[in-house]
Design an enzyme around this catalytic site. Structure first.
Site, PDB file in Angstrom:
ATOM      1  N   ASP A 108      58.216  21.796  63.488  1.00 39.70           N
ATOM      2  CA  ASP A 108      57.420  20.576  63.367  1.00 39.70           C
ATOM      3  C   ASP A 108      56.005  20.957  62.914  1.00 39.70           C
ATOM      4  O   ASP A 108      55.859  21.630  61.899  1.00 39.70           O
ATOM      5  CB  ASP A 108      57.459  19.821  64.702  1.00 39.70           C
ATOM      6  CG  ASP A 108      56.840  18.442  64.648  1.00 39.70           C
ATOM      7  OD1 ASP A 108      57.495  17.522  64.135  1.00 39.70           O
ATOM      8  OD2 ASP A 108      55.702  18.290  65.119  1.00 39.70           O
ATOM      9  N   TYR A 166      55.176   6.111  60.776  1.00 36.24           N
ATOM     10  CA  TYR A 166      54.545   6.482  62.050  1.00 36.24           C
ATOM     11  C   TYR A 166      53.266   7.290  61.877  1.00 36.24           C
ATOM     12  O   TYR A 166      52.315   7.148  62.657  1.00 36.24           O
ATOM     13  CB  TYR A 166      55.544   7.221  62.947  1.00 36.24           C
ATOM     14  CG  TYR A 166      55.785   8.670  62.607  1.00 36.24           C
ATOM     15  CD1 TYR A 166      55.160   9.694  63.313  1.00 36.24           C
ATOM     16  CD2 TYR A 166      56.640   9.040  61.570  1.00 36.24           C
ATOM     17  CE1 TYR A 166      55.375  11.023  63.008  1.00 36.24           C
ATOM     18  CE2 TYR A 166      56.867  10.369  61.262  1.00 36.24           C
ATOM     19  CZ  TYR A 166      56.230  11.359  61.981  1.00 36.24           C
ATOM     20  OH  TYR A 166      56.442  12.671  61.677  1.00 36.24           O
ATOM     21  N   TYR A 175      47.473  14.895  63.049  1.00 39.27           N
ATOM     22  CA  TYR A 175      47.813  13.878  62.045  1.00 39.27           C
ATOM     23  C   TYR A 175      46.551  13.284  61.427  1.00 39.27           C
ATOM     24  O   TYR A 175      46.532  12.953  60.236  1.00 39.27           O
ATOM     25  CB  TYR A 175      48.638  12.763  62.686  1.00 39.27           C
ATOM     26  CG  TYR A 175      49.999  13.200  63.174  1.00 39.27           C
ATOM     27  CD1 TYR A 175      51.101  13.187  62.320  1.00 39.27           C
ATOM     28  CD2 TYR A 175      50.190  13.636  64.477  1.00 39.27           C
ATOM     29  CE1 TYR A 175      52.354  13.589  62.763  1.00 39.27           C
ATOM     30  CE2 TYR A 175      51.437  14.042  64.931  1.00 39.27           C
ATOM     31  CZ  TYR A 175      52.513  14.025  64.066  1.00 39.27           C
ATOM     32  OH  TYR A 175      53.752  14.427  64.508  1.00 39.27           O
ATOM     33  N   HIS A 182      66.003  16.417  65.748  1.00 38.22           N
ATOM     34  CA  HIS A 182      64.728  17.051  65.416  1.00 38.22           C
ATOM     35  C   HIS A 182      64.387  18.255  66.290  1.00 38.22           C
ATOM     36  O   HIS A 182      63.902  19.270  65.788  1.00 38.22           O
ATOM     37  CB  HIS A 182      63.607  16.015  65.506  1.00 38.22           C
ATOM     38  CG  HIS A 182      62.257  16.559  65.139  1.00 38.22           C
ATOM     39  ND1 HIS A 182      61.966  17.040  63.879  1.00 38.22           N
ATOM     40  CD2 HIS A 182      61.119  16.718  65.866  1.00 38.22           C
ATOM     41  CE1 HIS A 182      60.705  17.449  63.838  1.00 38.22           C
ATOM     42  NE2 HIS A 182      60.174  17.270  65.034  1.00 38.22           N
TER      43      HIS A 182
END
Length: 325
Positions: free
Chosen positions: A109, A158, A239, A304
């Protein structure tokens, strides 16, 4: 208690102006090869507990930090302190502390994104790489990552919801923290994660909120305990720095990753099912960007959090690949 995983020791490392909590397993001294394990969102060093045991059993020194903003590591208050350059700087300092000229690296990730960047910026420090879930895309100068995301997935993707400080935090705070992890780890819908404006993040997930069979209530309690103390802002800030990292990476536009690499992903992973990604992986684009990509493994029926859902298989893939070097 899940915090005391057998064979794992803990210490703190001062690195690049932050204090990193580091979990380790395997030989403490001597020339044992080091494997650096980098977690993603919302995760911790703990997500690598199975791989740490497997690597230690094979004579590796497994090193899994809580990245800045997570767990028992420092969380700088300024959101701009979470670019990939900041995090790579932390890792360069950690590698120096480990006293090895080169390390093996495994990322998942966000940890995979940081691992790709480490290989791009300091390939001299990485002997070989195994990344999970997130492919490497060379920098595109014509549009920022968020512009590209909005063009392909729309404003309700998202990552777009995570941009405004405080918004995602407020949504996450509406739910019992154990339920947050049960629903997140339980995601299995192989599609882009779209969050309609009339739904919260967790209302948009396909997970029913029961504990996945590959996690225990003890595991969930450990995550809940740590994130109850820190909150999720540190993770969201990665992010929020996507475009800033892109701006700073302009000198590496179009650059390839030259480190010997292997890539593993589940066929139910939302990252694998993002628009254009399967074609990029299987029709030559990925190999062109990572010319020493030696293997791509797509695991069937796996979502995931692949390193926890299929720990033995992932550990075997990692050890088999690193044994070549």
């Amino acid at each position: 208690m899940a915090a005391t995983v057998e064979g794992v020791r803990h210490r703190a490392v001062e690195a690049n102006g932050v204090r990193l909590h580091v979990a380790e397993a395997g030989p403490e001294e001597g020339g044992a090869p080091v494997v650096l394990l980098l977690h993603g969102f919302p995760d911790l060093w703990y997500g690598w507990r199975h791989q740490m045991a497997a690597l230690a059993a094979r004579g590796y020194r497994a090193v899994a930090p809580d990245l800045r903003g997570y767990g028992d590591s420092d969380s700088p208050p300024d959101a701009s302190s979470y670019t990939t350059f900041h995090v790579v700087g932390d890792l360069v300092a950690l590698i120096s502390d480990l006293g090895q000229p080169q390390v093996f690296v495994v990322g998942h990730d966000w940890g995979a994104i940081v691992a790709w960047q480490l290989c791009l910026l300091r390939p001299d420090l990485v002997r070989a790489l195994v990344n999970l879930s997130v492919v490497y895309h060379p920098r595109r100068p014509e549009m920022s990552p968020l512009q590209a995301i909005r063009a392909v997935c729309g404003e309700d993707y998202y990552m777009c919801r995570f941009q405004e400080p405080g918004v995602a935090e407020a949504e996450f705070a509406l739910y019992d923290i154990k339920s947050v992890f049960k629903k997140t780890f339980g995601m299995r819908k192989p599609a882009a994660l779209i969050l309609p404006k009339d739904k919260s993040f967790f209302d948009s997930l396909d997970s029913d909120g029961t504990c996945p069979p590959w996690l225990s209530e003890e595991d969930i309690s450990y995550y809940a305990e740590k994130f109850a103390k820190t909150g999720f802002t540190g993770g969201f800030n990665y992010y929020r720095c996507i475009n800033r990292s892109w701006e700073l990476s302009a000198p590496w536009t179009g650059a390839q990753i030259k480190v010997p690499s292997k890539f593993i992903v589940g066929d139910l992973d939302i990252t694998y099912n993002a628009p254009g990604v399967p074609d990029y992986i299987h029709k030559g684009g990925f190999k062109a960007s990572v010319p020493n990509l030696e293997d791509v493994v797509v695991m069937e029926g796996v979502s995931h959090f692949i390193n926890q859902e299929k720990p033995n298989e992932v550990s075997d893939h990692i050890c088999e690949f690193f044994s070549k070097f």
